[in-house]
Design a protein around this motif. Structure first.
Motif, short mmCIF file in Angstrom:
data_model
loop_
_atom_site.label_atom_id
_atom_site.label_comp_id
_atom_site.label_asym_id
_atom_site.label_seq_id
_atom_site.Cartn_x
_atom_site.Cartn_y
_atom_site.Cartn_z
N ASN A 288 0.82 -1.21 0.00
CA ASN A 288 0.00 0.00 0.00
C ASN A 288 0.86 1.26 0.00
O ASN A 288 0.63 2.20 -0.79
CB ASN A 288 -0.92 -0.03 1.23
N LYS A 289 1.86 1.30 0.87
CA LYS A 289 2.68 2.50 1.00
C LYS A 289 3.54 2.74 -0.24
O LYS A 289 3.76 3.89 -0.65
CB LYS A 289 3.56 2.41 2.25
N PHE A 290 4.02 1.66 -0.86
CA PHE A 290 4.82 1.84 -2.07
C PHE A 290 3.97 2.28 -3.26
O PHE A 290 4.41 3.11 -4.06
CB PHE A 290 5.58 0.54 -2.40
N ILE A 291 2.76 1.77 -3.34
CA ILE A 291 1.88 2.20 -4.43
C ILE A 291 1.45 3.65 -4.23
O ILE A 291 1.40 4.44 -5.19
CB ILE A 291 0.65 1.27 -4.54
N ASN A 292 1.15 4.02 -3.01
CA ASN A 292 0.63 5.37 -2.74
C ASN A 292 1.71 6.45 -2.65
O ASN A 292 1.41 7.63 -2.81
CB ASN A 292 -0.20 5.37 -1.46
N ASN A 293 2.96 6.05 -2.41
CA ASN A 293 4.00 7.05 -2.15
C ASN A 293 5.20 6.98 -3.09
O ASN A 293 6.16 7.74 -2.91
CB ASN A 293 4.49 6.92 -0.70
N THR A 294 5.18 6.08 -4.06
CA THR A 294 6.26 5.99 -5.05
C THR A 294 5.67 5.70 -6.42
O THR A 294 4.45 5.49 -6.55
CB THR A 294 7.27 4.87 -4.70
N ASN A 295 6.52 5.65 -7.41
CA ASN A 295 6.09 5.27 -8.77
C ASN A 295 6.60 3.89 -9.16
O ASN A 295 6.61 3.53 -10.33
CB ASN A 295 6.59 6.31 -9.79
N TYR A 296 7.02 3.10 -8.18
CA TYR A 296 7.61 1.79 -8.46
C TYR A 296 6.55 0.76 -8.85
O TYR A 296 5.39 0.83 -8.40
CB TYR A 296 8.38 1.27 -7.25
N ASN A 297 6.98 -0.21 -9.64
CA ASN A 297 6.15 -1.36 -9.97
C ASN A 297 6.43 -2.46 -8.95
O ASN A 297 7.58 -2.85 -8.75
CB ASN A 297 6.47 -1.87 -11.38
N ILE A 298 5.37 -2.95 -8.33
CA ILE A 298 5.49 -3.86 -7.20
C ILE A 298 4.94 -5.24 -7.56
O ILE A 298 3.86 -5.36 -8.13
CB ILE A 298 4.70 -3.32 -5.98
N LEU A 299 5.69 -6.28 -7.19
CA LEU A 299 5.19 -7.65 -7.25
C LEU A 299 5.01 -8.13 -5.82
O LEU A 299 5.97 -8.15 -5.04
CB LEU A 299 6.16 -8.57 -8.00
N LEU A 300 3.79 -8.51 -5.47
CA LEU A 300 3.48 -9.03 -4.14
C LEU A 300 3.20 -10.52 -4.25
O LEU A 300 2.32 -10.95 -5.00
CB LEU A 300 2.26 -8.30 -3.57
N ASN B 99 4.49 0.10 8.68
CA ASN B 99 4.22 1.48 8.30
C ASN B 99 5.46 2.35 8.45
O ASN B 99 5.85 3.08 7.53
CB ASN B 99 3.08 2.04 9.15
N LEU B 100 6.13 2.23 9.61
CA LEU B 100 7.34 3.02 9.84
C LEU B 100 8.47 2.54 8.93
O LEU B 100 9.21 3.34 8.34
CB LEU B 100 7.73 2.92 11.31
N GLY B 101 8.59 1.22 8.80
CA GLY B 101 9.67 0.66 7.97
C GLY B 101 9.55 1.04 6.51
O GLY B 101 10.56 1.22 5.83
N SER B 102 8.32 1.18 6.01
CA SER B 102 8.15 1.55 4.60
C SER B 102 8.79 2.91 4.33
O SER B 102 9.39 3.14 3.26
CB SER B 102 6.66 1.59 4.24
N LYS B 103 8.70 3.82 5.28
CA LYS B 103 9.30 5.15 5.10
C LYS B 103 10.82 5.06 5.04
O LYS B 103 11.46 5.74 4.21
CB LYS B 103 8.88 6.07 6.25
N LEU B 104 11.40 4.23 5.91
CA LEU B 104 12.86 4.07 5.92
C LEU B 104 13.34 3.47 4.61
O LEU B 104 14.35 3.91 4.05
CB LEU B 104 13.27 3.19 7.10
N ILE B 105 12.64 2.46 4.13
CA ILE B 105 13.07 1.78 2.90
C ILE B 105 12.92 2.70 1.69
O ILE B 105 13.79 2.74 0.81
CB ILE B 105 12.28 0.47 2.71
N ILE B 106 11.83 3.44 1.64
CA ILE B 106 11.63 4.38 0.53
C ILE B 106 12.76 5.42 0.51
O ILE B 106 13.31 5.74 -0.55
CB ILE B 106 10.25 5.06 0.61
N GLU B 107 13.12 5.93 1.68
CA GLU B 107 14.24 6.88 1.76
C GLU B 107 15.54 6.25 1.26
O GLU B 107 16.30 6.86 0.51
CB GLU B 107 14.43 7.34 3.21
N ASP B 108 15.79 5.00 1.69
CA ASP B 108 17.04 4.34 1.31
C ASP B 108 17.09 4.03 -0.19
O ASP B 108 18.15 4.16 -0.81
CB ASP B 108 17.20 3.04 2.11
N ILE B 109 15.97 3.60 -0.74
CA ILE B 109 15.95 3.28 -2.18
C ILE B 109 16.25 4.52 -3.01
O ILE B 109 16.96 4.45 -4.03
CB ILE B 109 14.58 2.67 -2.57
N LYS B 110 15.76 5.64 -2.58
CA LYS B 110 16.00 6.88 -3.33
C LYS B 110 17.48 7.26 -3.33
O LYS B 110 17.94 8.01 -4.20
CB LYS B 110 15.16 8.01 -2.75
#
Length: 537
Positions: free
Chosen positions: A20-32, A524-535
């Motif tokens: 949810n967080k990656f779809i709503n807060n990034t433009n990445y293509n996600i495989l779940l 929820n908190l971890g998604s923010k850390l990972i998004i920051e790191d990926i960038k």
């Protein structure tokens, strides 16, 4: 399958939030990827239906532990969700943040300070009661259903009050000795798992691909990077090559299992099953913690849910009540009341979580919990588990075959402090049972002599009957030091540049109470850390 940026392995409590967080807060293509099926099943939606999920192999891994040395060589059952929503689709739905003291070992850096943890809880929660008619998008309902709870709970609260234990409307506070009603993750009488709340709103987005009934056989790691994943989906072998990386959210049993099958772990253990060692880390699978508990059953003069569910005419009445207005026993968890106590704890924080349930099941069918086969008498339960057990176990591999189940050894009661807490719980249960309020409703104990037995007798009874409370965690422990953990404080696997773990396995220590809320908070908190790191990659 082309142009996948990020693979999330496991669509449970954590994985659905991450997607949810990656779809709503990034433009990445996600495989779940989910090992089990979709969650379109009535026994998942109906709250009381979780009794039917308990041994359902279509949606449950049905794991068993190794024989436990300190529990008289018994194997302990480990139900784990194998379905969209993971264990949040099959659990008792109790929502417990834990206590402030649980997170002292988490917040030794700014990312996991207590303020951030509490803010993360607030971001994903919506407090619900009978007056709320609309559930906000991307919010887990934290439902106060106390108005629907059984009236016998009053005697429990009154008994605790006689002992100076405070009634607290909100069990998510720092108060040490407190009892109250447990909140659950339902809305309008329907279970709301992580899948229902966080995955359903994004599932039709063209940037997410969902694969169910799909298992990860191996992560391919070269030059400290994930290059691909080997999968088996509906009998077919597939290879996925993510552009960015992978997040493991397969849970505290399956995440270390996948890592070890991929050559990440203790070199001696990996070599012992003829696997190639890719990343050395002896902490993978270690530090397993879980709550071990027991229920004391009592016969009572007072009507309980045994009466409501004990015969088919009364069950049908409850079913009709549920169908008509989504109320009654079928709209609730059986875990209705409880709390946290410092009862002669060796620490400044509470050592016991307690439960009071208006129902009893003392029948056992080959160690299986019968559905709706309540006792023929009216009864109630006083149950407990240690809040912060100190025994440490581990997850291991049986063989190089991916079809073999993991070896689960929680090593219950191996730490003397856990035995101390059992005896504290016995003392509390005796003391509560002898209060004026509980004496007024109790007729006799069932299958034990709690009120008269000596401590050693009750300890022996515990070893013969205690079960997991199904909160395994800690097997990919979060630590900034590779010598103490598997993932960094940013949740990245030590020694791999594009692999993260986000689920109960990263807990530095087990928390007090039911852990599902904490798993969702950290996702929820971890998604923010990972998004920051990926960038910054």
């Amino acid at each position: 399958m082309n142009n996948i940026d990020l693979v999330i392995v496991g669509a449970g409590s954590a994985g659905c939030i991450l997607a949810n967080k990656f779809i709503n807060n990034t433009n990445y293509n996600i495989l779940l990827i989910e090992a089990g099926p979709k969650d379109n099943n009535l026994i998942i939606d109906v709250p009381l239906g979780y009794g039917m999920t308990f041994y359902n192999k279509k949606i449950n891994w049905n794991f068993y532990s190794e024989k436990q040395n300190y529990l008289n060589d018994r194997e302990i059952y480990y139900p784990r969700g194998k379905v969209l929503g993971g264990s949040s689709s099959i659990n008792g739905m109790v929502y417990a943040r834990g206590l402030d003291t649980d997170y002292y070992e988490w917040n030794d850096n700014d990312d996991w300070r207590l303020t951030n943890i509490k803010n993360s809880f607030e971001e994903i929660e919506q407090k619900i009661d009978q007056n709320i008619n609309i559930l906000k998008k991307n919010k887990i309902p934290v439902n106060d259903v106390s108005h629907l709870h059984h009236p016998i709970l009053k005697y429990f609260f009154d008994g605790c009050n006689e002992l100076g234990i405070q009634f607290n409307r909100n069990l998510n506070t720092h108060i040490f000795n407190q009892v109250g009603h447990y909140n659950i993750n339902t809305f309008k009488g329907i279970r709301h798992s992580s899948s229902k709340v966080f995955l359903k709103p994004i599932i039709n987005n063209n940037r997410i691909k969902l694969m169910t009934n799909t298992q990860v056989k191996k992560l391919i790691i070269k030059d400290k990077k994930i290059t691909s994943l080997e999968l088996i989906s509906n009998g077919k072998n597939l290879t996925i090559k993510p552009n960015i990386g992978t997040i493991l959210s397969a849970g505290s049993i399956m995440s270390p299992y996948i890592l070890m099958h991929s050559g990440v772990g203790d070199p001696r253990k990996i070599k012992s099953i003829d696997k190639e060692v890719v990343i050395e880390n002896s902490n993978v699978g270690k530090n397993l913690q879980d709550h071990l508990g027991l229920d004391y059953l009592f016969k009572t003069f007072h009507p309980t849910l045994n009466t409501s569910l004990g015969t088919w005419p009364r069950r049908i009445t409850e079913i009709l009540k549920y169908l008509y207005n989504r109320k009654g026993a079928f709209a609730l968890s059986l875990n209705q009341a409880g709390g946290y106590l410092n009862w002669n704890s060796k620490h400044k924080y509470p050592n016991l979580q307690i439960y009071f349930n208006p129902i009893t099941y003392s029948i056992s069918h080959k160690n299986k919990r019968p559905l709706l086969k309540t006792d023929k008498f009216d009864g109630f339960i006083i149950g407990y588990n240690s809040c912060r057990p100190k025994s440490l176990g581990e997850i291991s591999l049986k063989s190089p075959d991916n079809n073999d189940s993991p070896l689960i050894n929680p090593n219950f009661l191996s730490h003397e402090e856990d035995i101390h807490d059992v005896l504290c719980a016995v003392d509390f249960a005796k003391t509560l049972s002898n209060t004026k309020s509980i004496t007024h409703i109790r007729k006799s104990t069932v299958n034990n002599d709690l009120l008269n037995a000596k401590d050693q007798e009750m300890l022996d009874h515990f070893k013969d009957n205690a079960v997991s409370v199904y909160h395994p965690c800690g097997t990919c422990r979060m630590s900034k030091n590779i010598n103490d953990g598997v993932v960094s404080k940013r949740l990245k696997v030590h020694g791999v540049e594009n692999l993260w773990v986000v689920d109960a396995s990263i807990f530095p220590n087990i928390t007090s109470g039911n852990i599902n809320a904490t798993v969702m908070m950290l996702a929820n908190l971890g998604s923010k850390l990972i998004i920051e790191d990926i960038k910054n990659i």
